[in-house]
Enzyme design. Sequence first.
Site, PDB file in Angstrom:
ATOM      1  N   SER A  89       0.938  -1.295   0.135  1.00 10.06           N
ATOM      2  CA  SER A  89      -0.004   0.023  -0.103  1.00 10.06           C
ATOM      3  C   SER A  89       0.998   1.217   0.053  1.00 10.06           C
ATOM      4  O   SER A  89       2.065   1.180   0.241  1.00 10.06           O
ATOM      5  CB  SER A  89      -0.801   0.011   1.074  1.00 10.06           C
ATOM      6  OG  SER A  89      -0.242   0.499   2.390  1.00 10.06           O
ATOM      7  N   LYS A  90       0.489   2.499  -0.443  1.00  7.13           N
ATOM      8  CA  LYS A  90       1.229   3.300  -0.880  1.00  7.13           C
ATOM      9  C   LYS A  90       1.553   4.166   0.664  1.00  7.13           C
ATOM     10  O   LYS A  90       2.405   5.001   0.728  1.00  7.13           O
ATOM     11  CB  LYS A  90       0.465   4.436  -1.609  1.00  7.13           C
ATOM     12  CG  LYS A  90      -0.735   4.954  -1.016  1.00  7.13           C
ATOM     13  CD  LYS A  90      -1.552   6.038  -1.863  1.00  7.13           C
ATOM     14  CE  LYS A  90      -2.892   6.347  -1.409  1.00  7.13           C
ATOM     15  NZ  LYS A  90      -3.718   7.007  -2.488  1.00  7.13           N
ATOM     16  N   ARG A  91       0.929   3.512   1.763  1.00 10.45           N
ATOM     17  CA  ARG A  91       1.414   4.130   3.061  1.00 10.45           C
ATOM     18  C   ARG A  91       2.733   3.639   3.290  1.00 10.45           C
ATOM     19  O   ARG A  91       3.756   4.379   3.862  1.00 10.45           O
ATOM     20  CB  ARG A  91       0.497   3.888   3.924  1.00 10.45           C
ATOM     21  CG  ARG A  91      -0.407   5.134   4.342  1.00 10.45           C
ATOM     22  CD  ARG A  91      -1.838   4.781   5.430  1.00 10.45           C
ATOM     23  NE  ARG A  91      -2.624   3.937   4.609  1.00 10.45           N
ATOM     24  CZ  ARG A  91      -2.930   2.708   5.042  1.00 10.45           C
ATOM     25  NH1 ARG A  91      -2.439   2.196   5.851  1.00 10.45           N
ATOM     26  NH2 ARG A  91      -4.061   2.286   4.235  1.00 10.45           N
TER      27      ARG A  91
END
Length: 485
Positions: free
Chosen positions: A255-257
């Site tokens: 995930s982009k986090r």
Amino acid sequence: MINPTPRVRIAPSPTGEPHVGTVYIALFNYLFAKKMGGEFILRIEDTDATRSTPEFEQKVLDALRWTGLTWAEGPDVGGPYGPYRQSDRKAMYQPYAQELLDKGHAFRCFCTPERLEQMREAQRASGKPPKYDGLCLNLKAEEVTARLGAGEASVIRMKIPTEGNCEFHDGVYGDVSIPWDSVDMQVLIKADGMPTYHMANVIDDHLMKITHVARGEEWLASVPKHILLYRYFEWEQPVFMHLSLMRNADKSKLSKRKNPTSISYYSALGYLPEALMNFLGLFFIQIAEGEELLSMEELAEKFDPDNLSKAGAIFDIQKLDWLNGRWLREKLSPEEFVARTLEWASENSRLTEGLKLSQSRISKLGELPQLAGFLLSSDVGLAPASFAGLKTSPAETLEILNTVQADLEKILEWNVETIDAELRAVSDKLGKKLRVVTPPLFVAMSGSSRSLPLFDSMALLGRSVVRQRLKVAATVVAQMVGEGK
Ligand code: GLU
């Protein structure tokens, strides 16, 4: 029946930055088509009108083109089964919905969003999974006609068997069995007449003669709904293949986090598309150590859908770096290397626009790398010292960085004006002047407090690079806060 030509597709939804996961699935389908002498097509699934934008669609097309994949049919190249964008096919779905209503496989539902929310709330409170309770399932035909006549809003839902299991064979998972009572009475046509993903996806796969559906494992649970639609329409269903999702090294979902996931991030940093495809392709094939450097042709040769790699798809950036380095050193001639570098620097007008912004800010050209180099750099070397000269305290700086990071995600169209407007809104929200909010951002973007105009720079860097730099900056500053600096 004689085996038809295999036809596979990638069906992205243009609701965000093009994701490496989309390219991973696209590559699988592409290699499958190449190996089987089939066709690979592209379809844009934009039934979610609130989240789909033309900007994102353009970016999806650009990103897929950048990877070097080619498709035989698609919104940009046309083809015999078009249009290839679902919003352009809206009128095609209605007769199929009517057919399901007529055959008694679907029903009109007049439940309001408020009632559905209350229902879900009650289900949640009693520990049950949220699922439509069937209030409108057995409405009398006269009542339906009267309520429609009175202009009451409604959706069309599919009926689901109440007993037994949906059993099917998945090309990757093997035999799967899902109890019907865990399947929701899916909305097929929304109140605005737009089909949902499930409805449009099945109809389009049928009309576009798709023989194999290879996609991410997150769709596995939707297969019963899809199979049921194929049965209701009396259509032959495709072969399903659900690929395991790419994961971070700690096995969490990519995930982009945690890691940058946008294709534009990897292209901006100067990864070669060949190396990225090589890296992703290795997730599908079984090869011995030392044989990792492979072109698309070689990947296709080694690809065997009956003998897929059993190793999980771990997105290991160090391995990507290693492969990219090898591609740069071993696969490009010096001339090609120079040409590719110049091409990369000119992408998205970073170089030309960066130079124009620099013109009024230098006294000799030799100052350019120092001033504008951050537009091309893969790492601006942020360290506590970078933020030490700011007027804001580390805690305030951190609050600014975190708030900006979260709020920039709201921007639908990424450009100087929208960035400007959003940063003004963030300043108001924080109760600070814009000129207090921007200095930490200058440093986060460029590593220095003396650089090019902020909004223009952020627009040129692109949202995925901006996101990553803010994240790195927040990590550095959080450390300073922790150490009480
Ligand atoms: N539009 C879906 C997505 O974005 C496609 C899923 C499928 O391939 O059926 O993932």
